[in-house]
Every structure is written in C-alpha cells, then in structure tokens.
Design a protein around this motif. Structure first.
Motif, mmCIF file in Angstrom:
data_model
loop_
_atom_site.group_PDB
_atom_site.id
_atom_site.type_symbol
_atom_site.label_atom_id
_atom_site.label_comp_id
_atom_site.label_asym_id
_atom_site.label_seq_id
_atom_site.Cartn_x
_atom_site.Cartn_y
_atom_site.Cartn_z
ATOM 1 N N UNK A 73 7.230 4.042 2.683
ATOM 2 C CA UNK A 73 7.281 2.614 2.369
ATOM 3 C C UNK A 73 8.630 2.025 2.760
ATOM 4 N N UNK A 74 9.296 2.669 3.715
ATOM 5 C CA UNK A 74 10.480 2.076 4.326
ATOM 6 C C UNK A 74 11.812 2.482 3.746
ATOM 7 N N UNK A 75 11.846 3.399 2.779
ATOM 8 C CA UNK A 75 13.114 3.817 2.178
ATOM 9 C C UNK A 75 13.618 5.115 2.794
ATOM 10 N N UNK A 76 14.937 5.263 2.826
ATOM 11 C CA UNK A 76 15.544 6.532 3.225
ATOM 12 C C UNK A 76 15.641 7.418 1.993
ATOM 13 N N UNK A 77 15.092 8.613 2.088
ATOM 14 C CA UNK A 77 15.085 9.540 0.956
ATOM 15 C C UNK A 77 15.892 10.777 1.322
ATOM 16 N N UNK B 149 -1.774 -0.513 -4.295
ATOM 17 C CA UNK B 149 -2.568 -1.342 -5.209
ATOM 18 C C UNK B 149 -3.901 -0.670 -5.537
ATOM 19 N N UNK B 150 -4.522 -0.067 -4.536
ATOM 20 C CA UNK B 150 -5.799 0.625 -4.764
ATOM 21 C C UNK B 150 -5.611 1.824 -5.683
ATOM 22 N N UNK B 151 -4.505 2.557 -5.488
ATOM 23 C CA UNK B 151 -4.226 3.703 -6.357
ATOM 24 C C UNK B 151 -3.963 3.232 -7.785
ATOM 25 N N UNK B 152 -3.166 2.172 -7.918
ATOM 26 C CA UNK B 152 -2.828 1.662 -9.243
ATOM 27 C C UNK B 152 -4.031 1.163 -10.018
ATOM 28 N N UNK C 49 -0.128 -2.290 4.924
ATOM 29 C CA UNK C 49 -1.221 -1.356 4.658
ATOM 30 C C UNK C 49 -0.888 -0.409 3.525
ATOM 31 N N UNK C 50 0.354 0.116 3.511
ATOM 32 C CA UNK C 50 0.764 1.012 2.430
ATOM 33 C C UNK C 50 0.814 0.280 1.091
ATOM 34 N N UNK D 50 -3.312 11.094 2.604
ATOM 35 C CA UNK D 50 -3.816 10.955 3.973
ATOM 36 C C UNK D 50 -3.265 9.680 4.605
ATOM 37 N N UNK D 51 -3.237 8.595 3.835
ATOM 38 C CA UNK D 51 -2.666 7.340 4.338
ATOM 39 C C UNK D 51 -1.191 7.520 4.676
ATOM 40 N N UNK D 52 -0.470 8.254 3.818
ATOM 41 C CA UNK D 52 0.956 8.490 4.062
ATOM 42 C C UNK D 52 1.168 9.315 5.328
#
Length: 552
Positions: free
Chosen positions: A153-157, A88-91, A82-83, A102-104
């Motif tokens: 999106x699955x990364x450790x920050x 892709x929609x943002x790009x 979904x993310x 909001x999605x995040x």
C-alpha cells in the motif's frame, strides 16, 4: 423443479440442470473471466486485476498503461486504489485473508514491473516503518502480514525479523529515518518487553520522534491504549490486524505531514477508575478436592526414548482442520470446502514428495510425588531430581496441577510423562523462502499448516502415551472427541494457564535432552524450531484444562 422433484413424462429436472453446464470446464471458465476483464477500460481492468488477484495479462496491461501515464501515477491512482478496495472488502467480511494475499502478490508484481520506469525519488514511498518481533519472541507470521499489507500500500517497511532487542529497533529507526515503529509479539512475556521498550524510548528522549504501533495475540486494546498510553510520552496505538495497522499508518503519516482532516482514532477510554490491586498476604488454602485414590498406571519404561522418522501418514489424520482453515488460513463459509480441502491435499502431497518434514519425538516417564503446589520429579533411588511449582486457583475448587499426583505424605510414588515433539526445521526454511519470494498466500498456508502439524503430532503421541499407560480404553472413536479432550488425562503445554512459567522448559529440557531431535531452547525459553511443542502429560482421570489465574 429439482428441489420439488417435478418430474414429468420426458422431463428430468436433474438432466435439465446438467445441460446448463454442458461444455463448461475450468479452462472455459477462465477464458470467460479473461474476456470479461478484456472488455473493461484499461484503468478499471488494472484495478480489477488487483482486487481479483489475477496476474495473467498483467504485464501487457501495465505496458499499455505506461504509454500514456507515468509509472508513479499508475501505482498511486490505480493500483493503490485497488488495494484500498481489497482492504474495505476484508474489513466488511466480504474477502478472506488468502484472497487478500493473492491481491498483494499481484500488487507486488505490478510495482516490480513499474519500478524501472520510476525516478528514484518516486520510489521512496508514502512513509517508513520499522517492524520487529520483540526480544525473546520467535513468532513472526502476524508481523509479516503487516509487512505485506503496508509494503503493498505504498509504505517502505524495514522488517528486522524476530527476537529484536530495543537497541536494534532504535538503531534501524535512526538509520532509515523511520516515521513509525511497529512491535509485535505472541507471548504474554512480550507484553512486558513492549512496556520496557516504551520506557526506554522515554528515557532516551525519543518518544516525540517515534509513534508506536503494537500488535500481537497477548495484547488487548485496553492494555495498549490505557495502561501503555499512560506510560509512553508519545503516541502508542493497538492494531488488531494488518489492515488496522494500515489505517493507523495512514493516520499517523497524515497527522505528521499536516494533511487536512487527518486525525488519529480516539483512544479506548477506561470505563472505571484504575485501582491499584490490594496486596494480600498469601494464604495456605490447602489441597483441592481432587481424588488421591485413583490407580497409578505402570509405565512401559523409566527414563527417556527418542523416536525419529515418523511418517506423515501416521499423524496427518490428527490434524485439526477447523483450526487450520479458520484460525491459520482465515477461511470461512463455503471456502472451507471449495478452497480449504483441495489446497490441504495439495500441500500434504508436496510435503511428502519434497520431504519437508522431519517429525521426531523425545518422551519419557518419571517417578514423582506432589507437595503442596509442587510436583517433585524423583530419580531411581527416590531422591529429588527437580521440581515444578504451579499456581493454584484462589477460588472455586482451588485446583493446582500438582494435585493430580500422589501427595508425598501418602508414601506412594506416582508417574508423570514428559514429551517434546517437532516436525523439524526444513519446513520453516521453506516457509521463509516463500515469504522472500513474495508468494504470500503460500507463505500463510505453509506456515499455518506447519504449526498445526506440530499440534497433530503432539496429539498423536499423547494418544500413544495413554495407550502405553493402559488408560486409552475410554478414548473417543472420532477426532472431534479427541480434540475436545474426551479421554482420561490431559496434556499441559508450558506457557498456558495451569503451568504459565516458561522457565520450567529448562527443567524439561534437562530431563529429556530435546537437542537429540534437533530442538533447542533459547535464552528466553523458546523452542526452536518454532514448529515444536512440549508438554507435561498427566494420567489422572480428573485432569482437565483450568485457569489458575495466579498464585493465591
């Protein structure tokens, strides 16, 4: 029928149109959307919740999904998918930044719900990046947006915050076994700091260990992927926005782990061979053709004054809504009206009721003269108090900011205005709380609004200065004209083309003592709190914004 006014006996197209929406309310529309979601298969429904930023019913769907699938599979195969669609929609320009956030938020809530059901090894993520705003830079909105997108999106920050020296960045990279280092900065000076940081990684022999992603308003792709790439012995790439940062992170991790087909994007190629600039002896090009016989206004007082407790209603009307909605909030098209204005009204009400603003100004008028490229500020006895040296254009009119003041040899004394304005530190503290609470859209909006309110306060006060100097008669009637500087004089903020030296802030601070309104100057000449601005106010009728480039 309505457009062409096809009315007939007993038929009104407007009434017909209104009848189509009879009984439609916000509540009924939401209910309809909920029914539409409920009709989807569970996996598609979860994915749709991420894309639409819809939290209502999320936990019930996740609970149902856990009955048949491991938590990690739900994250990797459904939620991250979904993310990916959101990116892709943002790009492609089909989704705007507030809705991405909001999605995040929904993604963050979903992962938080699923985490207790994951093994510790499951929660280690796809890779680790250490993020930091570089030494001397207090701007963090861009870096925090990268944090939001990567972490969801699955990364450790590992987000170190602002004003980070290279030693702290490298210590964190070693401690957290980072795969990538990300550095951000808004200031032109930050681009120099980034270059020094890359050289430090080279010297420590760490360039092969840490690919670097750089981002920030002052950077260009050419500077990073040509000039800095030639310096750095490892991989360095430029990210224009958070989603390009995500694509680069995917590529870097893919290459590191040997994923088939993984590759970094090609570097921006240099179109012409690099040539070292020819060193020329400075030439005295003399003063520009700016008039020296304009009337010098009499200020209402000499020295400084402090004004506190300025009410929001006094300067809110000076808010540049286009800069707020488009530049800060990332809205465009129909959402400027449907989303921008209602949310702005809500925020202004909240700022007022929660007393988040502490608007204050310190300003002053000082006698002065010019000499060459210098503006000399005088004391009451006519002795030099301090001086500013400004760059002069090397071509064209050869303008220099000093030219807008009486030359010393004229025997006359001019007047310069200085001001520092702030909306206080409380709103910045509230913004930080929103980020920590994963309220991403609210964080973006409140931060952007606080920055633009500081600008609105500066515009409001500049108008008052023009009035006090008696040069406001030609001020435009509408805000649009004000924002296009269709008035006499100009307000120059330090760090921009006509007065680029941030070190000059120390001279303004010495003259105005802005700590009296809670504004302090850092060692790197940054104003704290961030929602503060300073300016040199010029009354000359020819004064306008211009690019001085560099000293000739």
């Amino acid at each position: 029928d309505l457009i062409y006014d096809r009315r007939a006996e007993g038929y009104d197209p407007l009434q017909k149109l209104m009848a189509l929406f009879e009984g439609a309310t916000t509540k009924s529309l939401k209910a309809g959307k909920a029914e539409e979601l409920a009709a989807l298969p569970l996996e598609e429904r979860l994915k749709r919740r991420i894309i639409d930023g819809e939290k209502n019913g999320l936990e019930a769907d996740l609970s149902e999904a856990l009955q048949s699938r491991p938590a990690l599979d739900i994250v990797n195969e459904t939620l991250l998918d979904g993310m990916k669609v959101v990116g892709e929609l943002f790009g492609s320009g089909q989704m705007q930044l507030p809705f991405v956030l909001q999605s995040a938020e929904v993604m963050k809530s979903a992962v938080a719900y699923l985490e207790p059901h994951m093994e510790k090894s499951d929660a280690e993520g796809k890779g680790t990046i250490v993020l930091a705003t570089v030494r001397g830079d207090v701007h963090d909105i861009g870096k925090n947006l990268v944090d939001i997108i990567l972490s969801n999106n699955g990364y450790n920050v590992v987000n170190l915050g602002i004003k980070q020296p290279v030693s702290a960045i490298l210590d964190a990279a070693a401690e957290h076994r980072a795969d990538v280092i990300g550095m951000s900065g808004l200031l032109v000076k930050s681009t120099v700091i980034m270059k020094e940081n890359l050289e430090e990684l080279n010297q420590r022999g760490l360039s092969a260990d840490y690919p670097v992603i750089l981002g920030g308003a002052a950077l260009t792709r050419a500077y990073v992927e040509q000039d800095l790439h030639e310096i750095y012995q490892g991989e360095v790439r430029y990210a224009r926005d958070a989603f390009e940062g995500l694509r680069l992170m995917d590529a870097l991790i893919g290459v590191k782990r040997g994923v088939p087909g993984a590759a970094l994007p090609e570097l921006k190629r240099r179109r012409v061979p690099r040539r070292e600039p020819a060193l020329e002896e400075p030439q005295d090009v003399g003063r520009s053709d700016v008039a020296t016989d304009n009337p010098v206004p009499a200020p209402p007082f000499w020295g400084t004054r402090v004004i506190k407790g300025i009410q929001l209603k006094e300067y809110a009307s000076w808010l540049d809504e286009a800069a707020l909605f488009k530049g800060q909030w990332g809205l465009k098209g129909d959402t400027l009206q449907s989303e921008g204005r209602p949310r702005l009204r809500g925020w202004l009400d909240e700022l007022h009721t929660k007393n988040m603003l502490e608007a204050a100004v310190v300003h002053g008028y000082f006698p002065c003269v010019s000499k060459g490229d210098d503006l000399i500020v005088l004391d009451e006895r006519g002795n030099e108090r301090t001086r500013f040296t400004f760059p002069r254009q090397s071509r064209g009119r050869r303008l220099c900011l000093a030219d807008f003041f009486r030359p010393e040899e004229s025997g006359e004394t001019d007047v310069v205005g200085l001001q520092v304005v702030t909306v206080g530190s409380r709103i910045g503290e509230e913004t930080a709380k929103l980020f920590e609470a994963d309220s991403y859209r609210d964080y973006l909006e409140l931060h952007g609004l606080s920055v633009q309110l500081a600008e609105a306060l500066a515009e409001y006060w500049h108008a008052r200065v023009r009035s006090e100097l008696g040069i406001a008669a030609g001020d435009p009637a509408r805000l649009e004209g004000m924002l296009r500087t269709e008035y006499q004089g100009c307000r120059y903020s330090l760090g921009y083309a006509a007065c680029p030296d941030l070190e000059d802030r120390a001279k303004i601070a010495q003259l105005l003592e802005p700590e009296r309104i809670g504004v302090h100057l850092s060692e790197e000449f940054q104003l704290h709190p961030e929602q503060s601005t300073d300016a040199i106010v010029v009354h000359h009728p020819e004064a306008n914004y211009f690019n001085a480039g560099g000293r000739s």
